[in-house]
Design a protein around this motif. Structure first.
Motif, PDB file in Angstrom:
ATOM      1  N   MET A 163       0.813  -0.904   0.105  1.00 54.94           N
ATOM      2  CA  MET A 163       0.179  -0.034  -0.365  1.00 54.94           C
ATOM      3  C   MET A 163       1.094   1.270  -0.036  1.00 54.94           C
ATOM      4  O   MET A 163       1.851   1.357   0.811  1.00 54.94           O
ATOM      5  CB  MET A 163      -1.145  -0.092   1.223  1.00 54.94           C
ATOM      6  CG  MET A 163      -2.260   1.561   1.192  1.00 54.94           C
ATOM      7  SD  MET A 163      -2.668   1.336   2.781  1.00 54.94           S
ATOM      8  CE  MET A 163      -3.541   2.610   2.740  1.00 54.94           C
ATOM      9  N   HIS A 177       0.109   7.834   1.692  1.00 54.81           N
ATOM     10  CA  HIS A 177      -0.192   9.539   1.746  1.00 54.81           C
ATOM     11  C   HIS A 177       0.984   9.991   2.388  1.00 54.81           C
ATOM     12  O   HIS A 177       1.333  10.059   2.435  1.00 54.81           O
ATOM     13  CB  HIS A 177      -1.327   9.935   2.298  1.00 54.81           C
ATOM     14  CG  HIS A 177      -1.963  10.981   1.563  1.00 54.81           C
ATOM     15  ND1 HIS A 177      -1.736  12.000   1.552  1.00 54.81           N
ATOM     16  CD2 HIS A 177      -2.998  11.036   1.035  1.00 54.81           C
ATOM     17  CE1 HIS A 177      -2.426  13.138   1.182  1.00 54.81           C
ATOM     18  NE2 HIS A 177      -3.485  12.899   0.007  1.00 54.81           N
ATOM     19  N   ASP A 236      -3.537  -3.411   4.332  1.00 57.31           N
ATOM     20  CA  ASP A 236      -3.299  -4.234   3.040  1.00 57.31           C
ATOM     21  C   ASP A 236      -2.707  -4.423   2.888  1.00 57.31           C
ATOM     22  O   ASP A 236      -3.024  -5.778   2.413  1.00 57.31           O
ATOM     23  CB  ASP A 236      -4.170  -3.328   2.114  1.00 57.31           C
ATOM     24  CG  ASP A 236      -3.177  -2.648   1.579  1.00 57.31           C
ATOM     25  OD1 ASP A 236      -2.053  -2.129   2.262  1.00 57.31           O
ATOM     26  OD2 ASP A 236      -2.507  -1.675   0.217  1.00 57.31           O
ATOM     27  N   HIS A 285      -9.321   6.580   8.610  1.00 55.07           N
ATOM     28  CA  HIS A 285      -9.382   7.297   6.876  1.00 55.07           C
ATOM     29  C   HIS A 285      -7.819   7.756   6.390  1.00 55.07           C
ATOM     30  O   HIS A 285      -8.001   7.860   5.090  1.00 55.07           O
ATOM     31  CB  HIS A 285      -9.599   8.572   7.154  1.00 55.07           C
ATOM     32  CG  HIS A 285      -8.892   9.612   8.608  1.00 55.07           C
ATOM     33  ND1 HIS A 285      -9.041   9.036   9.735  1.00 55.07           N
ATOM     34  CD2 HIS A 285      -7.820   9.893   9.057  1.00 55.07           C
ATOM     35  CE1 HIS A 285      -7.997  10.289  10.784  1.00 55.07           C
ATOM     36  NE2 HIS A 285      -7.113  10.694   9.587  1.00 55.07           N
ATOM     37  N   PHE A 305      -6.836   4.883   5.472  1.00 56.33           N
ATOM     38  CA  PHE A 305      -6.658   3.714   4.700  1.00 56.33           C
ATOM     39  C   PHE A 305      -7.819   2.853   4.394  1.00 56.33           C
ATOM     40  O   PHE A 305      -8.015   1.382   4.054  1.00 56.33           O
ATOM     41  CB  PHE A 305      -5.242   2.256   5.448  1.00 56.33           C
ATOM     42  CG  PHE A 305      -5.672   2.107   6.597  1.00 56.33           C
ATOM     43  CD1 PHE A 305      -7.074   1.216   7.583  1.00 56.33           C
ATOM     44  CD2 PHE A 305      -5.209   2.857   7.273  1.00 56.33           C
ATOM     45  CE1 PHE A 305      -7.389   1.386   8.522  1.00 56.33           C
ATOM     46  CE2 PHE A 305      -5.099   2.939   9.169  1.00 56.33           C
ATOM     47  CZ  PHE A 305      -6.100   1.629   9.479  1.00 56.33           C
ATOM     48  N   THR A 346      -9.652   1.471   2.367  1.00 55.46           N
ATOM     49  CA  THR A 346      -9.967   1.301   1.281  1.00 55.46           C
ATOM     50  C   THR A 346     -11.045   0.309   0.719  1.00 55.46           C
ATOM     51  O   THR A 346     -10.826  -0.643   1.823  1.00 55.46           O
ATOM     52  CB  THR A 346      -8.617   1.346  -0.091  1.00 55.46           C
ATOM     53  OG1 THR A 346      -7.709   0.244   0.925  1.00 55.46           O
ATOM     54  CG2 THR A 346      -7.974   2.400   0.174  1.00 55.46           C
ATOM     55  N   PRO A 347     -11.061  -0.639  -0.531  1.00 54.86           N
ATOM     56  CA  PRO A 347     -11.614  -1.748  -0.299  1.00 54.86           C
ATOM     57  C   PRO A 347     -10.373  -3.058  -0.172  1.00 54.86           C
ATOM     58  O   PRO A 347     -10.880  -4.231   0.511  1.00 54.86           O
ATOM     59  CB  PRO A 347     -12.134  -2.159  -2.124  1.00 54.86           C
ATOM     60  CG  PRO A 347     -12.791  -0.566  -2.379  1.00 54.86           C
ATOM     61  CD  PRO A 347     -11.535   0.176  -1.570  1.00 54.86           C
ATOM     62  N   GLU A 348      -9.343  -2.599  -0.358  1.00 58.37           N
ATOM     63  CA  GLU A 348      -8.380  -3.913   0.006  1.00 58.37           C
ATOM     64  C   GLU A 348      -8.679  -4.085   1.494  1.00 58.37           C
ATOM     65  O   GLU A 348      -8.079  -4.944   1.821  1.00 58.37           O
ATOM     66  CB  GLU A 348      -7.091  -3.607  -0.994  1.00 58.37           C
ATOM     67  CG  GLU A 348      -7.649  -3.783  -2.691  1.00 58.37           C
ATOM     68  CD  GLU A 348      -8.232  -2.556  -3.088  1.00 58.37           C
ATOM     69  OE1 GLU A 348      -8.344  -1.702  -4.604  1.00 58.37           O
ATOM     70  OE2 GLU A 348      -8.400  -1.369  -2.466  1.00 58.37           O
ATOM     71  N   TRP A 381     -14.201   8.540   4.991  1.00 62.62           N
ATOM     72  CA  TRP A 381     -13.930   6.728   5.046  1.00 62.62           C
ATOM     73  C   TRP A 381     -15.259   6.433   4.721  1.00 62.62           C
ATOM     74  O   TRP A 381     -15.696   5.152   4.997  1.00 62.62           O
ATOM     75  CB  TRP A 381     -13.693   6.860   6.354  1.00 62.62           C
ATOM     76  CG  TRP A 381     -15.268   7.788   7.326  1.00 62.62           C
ATOM     77  CD1 TRP A 381     -14.527   8.896   7.623  1.00 62.62           C
ATOM     78  CD2 TRP A 381     -15.588   6.653   7.782  1.00 62.62           C
ATOM     79  NE1 TRP A 381     -15.250   8.886   8.822  1.00 62.62           N
ATOM     80  CE2 TRP A 381     -16.279   7.289   8.943  1.00 62.62           C
ATOM     81  CE3 TRP A 381     -16.226   5.059   8.328  1.00 62.62           C
ATOM     82  CZ2 TRP A 381     -17.441   6.954   9.429  1.00 62.62           C
ATOM     83  CZ3 TRP A 381     -17.553   4.773   8.751  1.00 62.62           C
ATOM     84  CH2 TRP A 381     -17.426   5.267   9.770  1.00 62.62           C
ATOM     85  N   ASN A 404     -17.337   5.996   1.804  1.00 62.34           N
ATOM     86  CA  ASN A 404     -17.397   5.017   1.178  1.00 62.34           C
ATOM     87  C   ASN A 404     -16.671   3.312   1.496  1.00 62.34           C
ATOM     88  O   ASN A 404     -17.236   3.253  -0.265  1.00 62.34           O
ATOM     89  CB  ASN A 404     -16.611   6.354  -0.140  1.00 62.34           C
ATOM     90  CG  ASN A 404     -17.487   7.566  -0.140  1.00 62.34           C
ATOM     91  OD1 ASN A 404     -18.223   7.700  -0.206  1.00 62.34           O
ATOM     92  ND2 ASN A 404     -16.224   8.929  -0.116  1.00 62.34           N
ATOM     93  N   ALA A 405     -16.246   3.129   1.545  1.00 63.59           N
ATOM     94  CA  ALA A 405     -15.652   1.893   2.137  1.00 63.59           C
ATOM     95  C   ALA A 405     -16.305   0.886   2.628  1.00 63.59           C
ATOM     96  O   ALA A 405     -16.724  -0.033   2.155  1.00 63.59           O
ATOM     97  CB  ALA A 405     -14.304   1.630   3.469  1.00 63.59           C
TER      98      ALA A 405
END
Length: 253
Positions: free
Chosen positions: A1, A4, A93, A112, A114, A116-118, A169, A171-172
Motif C-alpha cells: 500500500m 499518502h 492491506d 481514514h 486506508f 479502501t476496499p483492499e 471514509w 465510502n468503504a
C-alpha cells in the motif's frame, strides 16, 4: 500500500503526537467490551496503532493486543511505552497475520488513512467468524468558537490529506463480509496546558508536521496568537479541549 504523502509528517511529528493527542473517554472501554468483544483471552489487533495512544484503553478492556504500524518512528515509541504489546511492521492491506487469527480488529484515529476496499478485505481476512471491526475517532467540537478558529488555521493547509471530518471514509462501506452493528457518539475532553492540548495538538497534525520549517513556524505563530487573545485559553494552568468521540462497529458475516 502506498503511504499518502501527508502521512510522512508523522515521521517528524511522532513526539508531538504523544503529548498533543487526546485520550479516550470511559465509554470507549464499555464499547470495546460490550460491542467489539475485547475481553481477557481475546486476541485483538489494532491497525494503524501509531505511538500506542489507544493501547491503555484496550488494556483497560482486556485481551492480548497486537499492533500493526507502518511508520517506524511511531512503532518505536509504542514499543518503548508498551513492551508487552506485540508491535509489527505492516499496513492495513498487508497485515502480517494468518487468516481468521484475531477476535477483533480496531482502528483508532486511523481508518481514514486506508479506507479502501483492499484494506477492508484484508481486515476481514484476519478476523475470525463473527469477529468485529471497530472504528473510533476523536473529533474536535467546532461549536466552540476558539476551536472553530483553530480549525480554520489548520484546514487551510490540509490539501488532499485524508481526514475523518470529511466523511470520505464512509465510502468503504457497505463492504462484502461486514454488517454495521453499532454507532455511538459521546463527549470527550483533552485536559492539559494550552501548550500541550492546543499547540502540540496542532503541530502533531500530519500535514502540519510535514510542512517546510518556515511554514510550520507560521502555523505556530498563528496558534500562539490565538491562545494569547482567547480568554478561555490564556492564563489558565489547565484547559479542556472539547471533543466528540465517535465509535462504529462492523461484524464479520
Amino acid at each position: 500500500m502506498q503511504v499518502h504523502e501527508q502521512s510522512k509528517g508523522y515521521h517528524r511529528g511522532a513526539s508531538d503526537y504523544v503529548v498533543g493527542r487526546p485520550g479516550y473517554p470511559p465509554e470507549a472501554v464499555d464499547w470495546l467490551r460490550d460491542v467489539i468483544g475485547v475481553r481477557p483471552g481475546a486476541r485483538i489487533l489494532e491497525v494503524g496503532a501509531g505511538t500506542g495512544k489507544f493501547v491503555p484503553t484496550l488494556q483497560a478492556a482486556g485481551g492480548d493486543i497486537i499492533a500493526v504500524e507502518p511508520i517506524a518512528e511511531m512503532r518505536e515509541q509504542l514499543q518503548s511505552a508498551f513492551p508487552d504489546v506485540m508491535a509489527l511492521a505492516g499496513s492495513a492491506d498487508a497485515i502480517p497475520l494468518a487468516d481468521a487469527s484475531v477476535d477483533a480488529v480496531v482502528c483508532a484515529q486511523a481508518f481514514h488513512w486506508f479506507a479502501t476496499p483492499e484494506a477492508v478485505a484484508e481486515m476481514r481476512r484476519v478476523l475470525k467468524p463473527a469477529g468485529v471491526l471497530g472504528l473510533i475517532w476523536n473529533g474536535r467540537d467546532e461549536n466552540v468558537p476558539w476551536v472553530a478558529t483553530l480549525s480554520e488555521i489548520t484546514d487551510r493547509r490540509e490539501g488532499d490529506t485524508p481526514r475523518y471530518r470529511t466523511g470520505a471514509w464512509r465510502n468503504a462501506f457497505p463492504a462484502p463480509g461486514f454488517e454495521l452493528v453499532d454507532e455511538r457518539h459521546v463527549r470527550n475532553a483533552h485536559v492539559g496546558t494550552a501548550e500541550q492540548v492546543v499547540l502540540k495538538r496542532t503541530m502533531s497534525v500530519s500535514f502540519i508536521a510535514g510542512l517546510p520549517s518556515e511554514e510550520r513556524a507560521d502555523v505556530e505563530r498563528e496558534v500562539r496568537d490565538l491562545i494569547a487573545r482567547t480568554p478561555e485559553l490564556m492564563g489558565h494552568r489547565e484547559i479542556a479541549f472539547p471533543y466528540e468521540t465517535s465509535m462504529y462497529a462492523y461484524r464479520a458475516v
